[in-house]
Design a protein around this motif. Sequence first.
Motif, PDB file in Angstrom:
ATOM      1  N   GLU A   1      -3.596   5.895   0.278  1.00 42.66           N
ATOM      2  CA  GLU A   1      -2.426   5.692  -0.578  1.00 42.66           C
ATOM      3  C   GLU A   1      -1.103   5.764   0.204  1.00 42.66           C
ATOM      4  N   VAL A   2      -1.156   5.342   1.457  1.00 41.40           N
ATOM      5  CA  VAL A   2       0.035   5.425   2.307  1.00 41.40           C
ATOM      6  C   VAL A   2       1.204   4.666   1.688  1.00 41.40           C
ATOM      7  N   TYR A   3       0.963   3.438   1.251  1.00 41.14           N
ATOM      8  CA  TYR A   3       2.049   2.610   0.721  1.00 41.14           C
ATOM      9  C   TYR A   3       2.629   3.199  -0.565  1.00 41.14           C
ATOM     10  N   ARG A   4       1.770   3.646  -1.454  1.00 42.27           N
ATOM     11  CA  ARG A   4       2.253   4.238  -2.704  1.00 42.27           C
ATOM     12  C   ARG A   4       3.098   5.478  -2.432  1.00 42.27           C
ATOM     13  N   ARG A   5       2.669   6.305  -1.479  1.00 42.28           N
ATOM     14  CA  ARG A   5       3.450   7.503  -1.141  1.00 42.28           C
ATOM     15  C   ARG A   5       4.799   7.130  -0.537  1.00 42.28           C
TER      16      ARG A   5
END
Length: 394
Positions: free
Chosen positions: A244-248
């Motif tokens: 979930e790198v992008y969402r974070r």
Amino acid sequence: MKNETNKIINVAFLGTYLPRECGLATFTHDLAHELGMLGDFSPPRVIAVNNNAVYAYGKDVARSFEQENKSEYARIAYELNRSDIDLLVIQHEFGIYGGECGEYVLELAKRLTIPFIVIFHTVLTAPNPAQLRIVSLLGEWSDRSVTMAQSTVADLHHIYGIPADKIRMHHHGVPRLSAESRDTLKSRYGYAGRQIVSTFGFLSPGKGIEYAIEAMSGVASRHPDALYVVWGKTHPVVKQEVGEVYRRQLADQVDRLGLNEHVRFVDKLLTQEEVVHSLVLSDIYMTPYLGREQAVSGTLAYGVGYGRVIVSTPYRYATEMLGDGRGLLADFRDAKSLETQLLDILDHPDKKLQMERKTAELGRRMMWDQIAKEYAALIRDVVGSSYPVQGSVV
């Protein structure tokens, strides 16, 4: 004989299928379902392509196979040729079939003796040699080649060499669902009194959501009631590869800009009903995508289908669909440009209403029950003009 006058037509689809989380799988499901509602079609059968995962398919899936299992492609062609299937619909997208750029699909197509049509979900203007070969051969061998944008008709002919008389354009279908009013749905979802800007679909870095969030800073200062709702879970492939790198990163950006009252994330896979609700309650639908080449966008098609005013970056499909005053185009990777277009709509309610009417006029012609009738006419034409093929019924 495979087909006779007034005979029920048996169609099969090759591609991804629900419950696999994939836009093409949803497309296949919706088109197959609508065809099966027509009187001269039996419920279509599906040959589902897997990606090393196990899916709980329904009874409409006749068989499934792993995309990298090369021998299966020839075997399936053999089985189709001996079956009672009158026509195969090949859904084509790079990445869902095995081999370099998905070349294994050619192992099936070249062995078919029954008619087939191919629906191209991606048409690249600068394909690499493998991509060029795959699309060109599928177009050469198919009875018809379908694209979902008028701008790509010429590309299929001039770049890929597909004969012009084989190419057809049919809009991406949109589900026809009734819904309550915009204000009623806003109240139900907790957005009463807000002006809603929305985006839906699988979350991934190519969607450009970071530029949309930055644009909301200027929008919120002029319109404190503005709220940007990002509907959808992270794309399964992205989540598998990097989590979930992008969402974070997006959530951190919202905090950093002090936009917690103006940006919401709905982290879930929406039902079809929820997708329609998310659009109907929206004042503006936004697709700030980063790639110019995108020839089709199912999410943008849905936005047009439900008559939303759309702000988008000028990727190919958006440029075509938002012509004639159906939306506004902002520059790629340019938050200020997005902000300017959003404010143009929010500052001018009369302009917004006029644009909604124009968009809805096209959207009414994109409902799946209408699009399926177009495909049905195409299939009848192909099946009716094909030489009968001897084969055993299984």
